[in-house]
Every structure is written in C-alpha cells, then in structure tokens.
Design an enzyme around this catalytic site. Structure first.
Site, short mmCIF file in Angstrom:
data_model
loop_
_atom_site.label_atom_id
_atom_site.label_comp_id
_atom_site.label_asym_id
_atom_site.label_seq_id
_atom_site.Cartn_x
_atom_site.Cartn_y
_atom_site.Cartn_z
N TRP A 54 -83.21 63.47 100.90
CA TRP A 54 -81.95 63.11 100.27
C TRP A 54 -81.94 61.71 99.66
O TRP A 54 -81.07 61.38 98.87
CB TRP A 54 -80.82 63.17 101.29
CG TRP A 54 -81.19 62.52 102.61
CD1 TRP A 54 -81.64 63.15 103.72
CD2 TRP A 54 -81.18 61.12 102.91
NE1 TRP A 54 -81.92 62.23 104.72
CE2 TRP A 54 -81.65 60.97 104.24
CE3 TRP A 54 -80.81 59.97 102.19
CZ2 TRP A 54 -81.77 59.73 104.86
CZ3 TRP A 54 -80.93 58.75 102.80
CH2 TRP A 54 -81.40 58.63 104.13
N ASN A 55 -82.88 60.83 100.03
CA ASN A 55 -82.69 59.41 99.70
C ASN A 55 -82.81 59.10 98.22
O ASN A 55 -82.21 58.15 97.72
CB ASN A 55 -83.63 58.53 100.53
CG ASN A 55 -85.09 58.85 100.33
OD1 ASN A 55 -85.46 59.96 99.95
ND2 ASN A 55 -85.95 57.89 100.60
N LYS A 105 -86.59 73.53 98.55
CA LYS A 105 -85.55 73.35 99.55
C LYS A 105 -85.20 71.87 99.59
O LYS A 105 -86.00 71.04 100.01
CB LYS A 105 -86.01 73.78 100.94
CG LYS A 105 -84.93 73.56 102.01
CD LYS A 105 -85.50 73.58 103.42
CE LYS A 105 -84.42 73.34 104.46
NZ LYS A 105 -83.70 72.04 104.29
N HIS A 106 -84.00 71.53 99.16
CA HIS A 106 -83.55 70.14 99.20
C HIS A 106 -82.85 69.89 100.53
O HIS A 106 -82.59 70.81 101.32
CB HIS A 106 -82.60 69.86 98.04
CG HIS A 106 -82.71 68.46 97.51
ND1 HIS A 106 -83.22 67.42 98.24
CD2 HIS A 106 -82.36 67.93 96.30
CE1 HIS A 106 -83.17 66.31 97.52
NE2 HIS A 106 -82.67 66.59 96.33
N GLY A 162 -90.66 63.51 103.31
CA GLY A 162 -89.69 63.46 104.40
C GLY A 162 -90.23 62.77 105.63
O GLY A 162 -91.09 61.89 105.53
N SER A 163 -89.76 63.19 106.77
CA SER A 163 -90.12 62.55 108.03
C SER A 163 -91.50 62.98 108.50
O SER A 163 -92.04 64.01 108.09
CB SER A 163 -89.09 62.90 109.10
OG SER A 163 -89.18 64.27 109.46
N GLU A 208 -95.72 63.19 101.64
CA GLU A 208 -95.31 61.79 101.48
C GLU A 208 -94.29 61.55 102.56
O GLU A 208 -93.16 62.03 102.48
CB GLU A 208 -94.76 61.55 100.08
CG GLU A 208 -94.67 60.08 99.71
CD GLU A 208 -93.36 59.45 100.15
OE1 GLU A 208 -93.35 58.77 101.21
OE2 GLU A 208 -92.36 59.66 99.48
N LEU A 209 -94.68 60.79 103.59
CA LEU A 209 -93.86 60.68 104.80
C LEU A 209 -93.31 59.26 104.96
O LEU A 209 -93.01 58.60 103.98
CB LEU A 209 -94.70 61.11 106.00
CG LEU A 209 -95.38 62.49 105.86
CD1 LEU A 209 -96.22 62.80 107.08
CD2 LEU A 209 -94.35 63.57 105.61
N GLU A 218 -90.29 53.28 112.38
CA GLU A 218 -89.70 53.06 111.07
C GLU A 218 -88.19 52.99 111.22
O GLU A 218 -87.57 53.91 111.75
CB GLU A 218 -90.07 54.19 110.10
CG GLU A 218 -89.42 54.02 108.73
CD GLU A 218 -89.70 55.17 107.77
OE1 GLU A 218 -89.67 54.95 106.55
OE2 GLU A 218 -89.95 56.30 108.26
#
Length: 458
Positions: free
Chosen positions: A132-133, A156-157, A208-209, A230-231, A361
């Site tokens: 979402w960022n 999937k957003h 995401g995470s 990409e985490l 983080e």
C-alpha cells in the site's frame, strides 16, 4: 466483512467497502489471462503493447491531481508526494514504451559452434502481490516491463488501497490493453497460493514484508516457478566528518519522514562520525521538531498519518520495546491526541546489539542514531543487518564515498543523496531484502525466456 476497505487514516472514517472476487471470477480472470498469453497480443509484434504504454502515460499525466487525491485519502500520503508518485508512474510507462524494444533485442554470442544468439520471449501469466505504501508506483513497476514483454499479470493489491487498485486497472484498459493484460484481484492470501500453484501461472512478484515474501517465494519454489521479491529494509544513512552537515541533516530528515517513514528504502539507521555526532543530533532533532502533523490534503502539512491504526500501534510497541531494552528516547515517542493514525517523529539513541530494535525495521517516522569512530566501524555496523536494500553516504570526499559504497552489503547506495528511484535505474536488494531487480533494462529481463538459438557451422 470485506478485507478490502477504503478508510481515511487521517480521521479513521470508513469511506467504502469493496466486495471480494468470487472463485468463479478468479477462474475467469485466470482463464482470460492464459488465453491472452497464447495470442498474438503477447507473442506477436511488440508495437501494439508499447502503444498501450504510451497512451497510459498520457492518461496518467492528464489525471495527476485526481489520482493523487485518491492515494492521499486512502493511505495518508502527503498530497504533493502523491503527485510525485503519479508523475513517476507516467515516466516509467513512457520509459518502457521508448526502450523496451531495444532491451528485448537478441544478443549475439561469439562461438566456435556457429552463429548464436539469445532471444527474449514472455514466459506466461504472472501473479503480483503489491503493498500500500506507493499504491500506484508499486503496480507500475510490475506492469510496464511485463506488458511490454508480453506477460499478462494478475495483481493482488493491499486491502487498504482498493480504490487505487481499481482505478489503476481501469486506466490500463482505457489505454487500450485487452482484458487479461492486467487484472486487479480482490482475493485472499489462500487464493494467491492457489493461483501460484496453477499450471497457468508461471511466475510470482511480491513487494512487501519479509513474512509475506517468504510465504510467496516458498509457494513459487514448491511449484518450480520464478519469483522476485522486494522486501523490507533497514537502510543506513552515513554522515561522515567531512560532509556538508546542513545538507546531510536536511536530506536525512526528509529520508526518514517522507511518506511518514513508510518506505522500504527510507533512512532508518543513521551512522554518524563521532566528530560531528553532537552537532548532527542537535540539528537533526530540530528538523524533527519542526515537522507539522496534519491533514495530508493540506499543502502546509509536512507529516501525514500512518496508513492505518494497526501500523501506528505496531510502531508504538516497537518503540516501547526498544526503550525497555535500554535505548534512549532522545525525542518524540508519543501518539498525538485526537483522531487519525498519527505518530510523533521519534529519535532513538543508545541502541545496543542485544536490543531487538537493532535488527528490526521501523516502518514509520522513527530514526535510530549510532555514533562511530571511523570508516571501518561504518562498514561493520552497516553490514551487521539482516537486510540489504539501500543506503546513503554523505561526504565531501567522493573517492571515500565510493570506497564505502563498494563495501556496504546492499542493493543500492547513493552518495550525497537520500535513496531515490528512477525508471532507468535498477531497484532491489540482497539478504532478507529480497532478490531480483525491477525497473531499468534488468527489470524487463526477470520474467522472460532468454532462449539460446544456435545455427551450426556448415
């Protein structure tokens, strides 16, 4: 209750709930995408696909303010930062429209076996899971190179930005893409796993995470499918004793507070040379104190809310745990009274390696400041991390900066600048920050069949 809801984080008011897609709709979407991959759209002339990207860039450029407001209301980004994100999306679409054909040209390989070259072909339907960022930019990073290459995408957003997800899909269709080229899916994590397992899906991309990435990567690996991740990041912002300190403070505050600190490449660990540590911390604290919290649609606001109450509450727990384990709360650490998901800009010092904060983080406006005596300590501290996404080094000695950049174990390093992004530059990291690259010429090669063809000598 639907998992997809638009809730304004500035006041916690529900704006709209969005219905999940049914199993039948999911199957129809996958079937449509799979048929599109087998058609001349995916496997034929690239020019029709590039024309869609050109038209999409024009559409986005014509709707900057409208799209920016949707993002700011939905996830709390400052309105001017939302405008910047929207414009960047148009730039990425246009970049691939202008360069993808060249990137995908065959590459010749000299060999004694005869004439040899490598061609680039699409591999099939991809499953993308996005956060979402940066609700448009994250989608465009996947769409643009893969549309150009010919890979249809099911996306999937995140559940808190369904309006952004829906309008993005509609713009792709309005630009002339056929159904199936990019399909927005309001689905569950279990449905994502089922889709990845389906033979018609050939790859998975996730931003995401760390937890989400490990689940998606494991599922893709189970079915022998390519994935890119990409985490998270715990990026360093190195302030050396010979730098322009005022510039380092200015960019450092921006690098930590941009998007309310909810950026994977945000500066999170400030590694400061002991000769300038006191002066840096004084100026840095003043910059944090000057932040103006408020409505992200107000042009004078400099720090908006976090994306959700859950995001804010997680940050509160992390800061408390850090302090309970010996960190010093140098500044901030408070939740402002009133409505909305706001969190005061915060600076932590005195963090030791046995403090859980050392390796975590913090996805919000919380800075960690460490003091070191020399460049060797800079490298040691920078590399003592589970992550390796990006970083910055501030110095007046460029050769010194280059040497440190080469030694820091991370995917990207910027010298005398906060980390940034551009369509023409590869984006990605190492360690638990993921693998693979997006954007640039590297991004379009992640999900193509690099097929060798050899014509034997007569």
């Amino acid at each position: 209750m639907s998992a997809y809801q638009t809730i304004n984080p500035a006041n916690n008011k529900l704006i709209k709930s969005w219905p999940d897609h049914s199993p039948q709709q999911v199957e129809q979407a996958l079937d449509t995408a799979a048929k599109l991959y087998k058609s001349s759209w995916s496997k034929g002339d690239i020019q029709p696909r590039l024309q869609v990207l050109k038209k999409l860039a024009d559409i986005i450029d014509s709707r900057v303010d409208e799209l920016a407001k949707i993002a700011s209301v939905e996830m709390g980004k400052l309105i001017n930062q939302s405008r910047g994100e929207v414009k960047l999306c148009a730039q990425i679409a246009r970049y691939y429209a202008e360069n993808a054909e060249r990137f995908l040209q065959p590459t010749r390989y000299p060999t004694d076996l005869g004439e040899a070259w490598v061609e680039n072909h699409p591999i099939g339907v991809l499953m993308a899971v996005e956060p979402w960022n940066f609700p448009y930019y994250q989608l465009m990073r996947v769409l643009a190179p893969n549309l150009a290459a010919g890979n249809p995408v099911l996306a999937k957003h995140a559940g808190i930005v369904p309006h952004c997800a829906s309008i993005f899909e509609q713009m792709v269709l309005d630009a002339g893409a056929p159904k199936g080229a990019w399909t927005n899916m309001f689905i569950s994590n279990d449905q994502v796993a089922e889709l990845i397992a389906d033979d018609r899906i050939q790859g998975a991309a996730l931003t995401g995470s760390e937890k989400a990435g490990s689940i998606v990567a494991a599922q893709a690996a189970k079915y022998l499918k390519k994935s890119t991740l990409e985490l998270g990041g715990n990026d360093v912002f190195v302030v050396l004793d010979d730098c322009d300190l005022d510039e380092a403070v200015k960019q450092g505050a921006q690098a930590r507070l941009n998007n309310a600190g909810q950026v994977c490449t945000a500066a999170k660990r400030f590694i400061v040379h002991q000769k300038v540590a006191d002066a840096f911390l004084e100026k840095f604290t003043a910059a944090f104190k000057a932040a103006k919290l408020g409505d992200p649609l107000d042009e004078s606001t400099t720090l908006g809310p976090l994306s959700s109450a859950g995001a804010r509450d997680t940050l509160v727990k992390q800061v408390k745990a850090a302090v309970d384990n010996g960190a010093k709360l140098h500044f901030g650490g408070n939740v402002p009274q009133g409505e909305g998901c706001f969190y005061q800009p915060t600076i932590l010092t005195g963090i030791t390696r046995d403090n859980p904060a050392y390796f975590e983080e913090f996805f919000g406006p919380v800075a960690q400041v460490y003091v070191v005596k020399d460049d060797e300590e800079v490298v040691q501290l920078a590399n003592d991390s589970h992550y390796g996404l990006g970083g910055s080094v501030f110095t007046s000695n460029i050769e010194r900066g280059k040497k440190l950049a080469s030694q820091i174990e991370t995917g990207m390093v910027y010298i005398n600048s906060m980390t940034d992004t551009a369509a023409e530059l590869p984006f990605g990291g190492v360690k638990r920050s993921g693998f693979g690259r997006e954007l640039s010429d590297l991004g379009i090669k992640e999900f193509v069949n690099q097929k060798l063809v050899v014509v034997a000598k007569a």
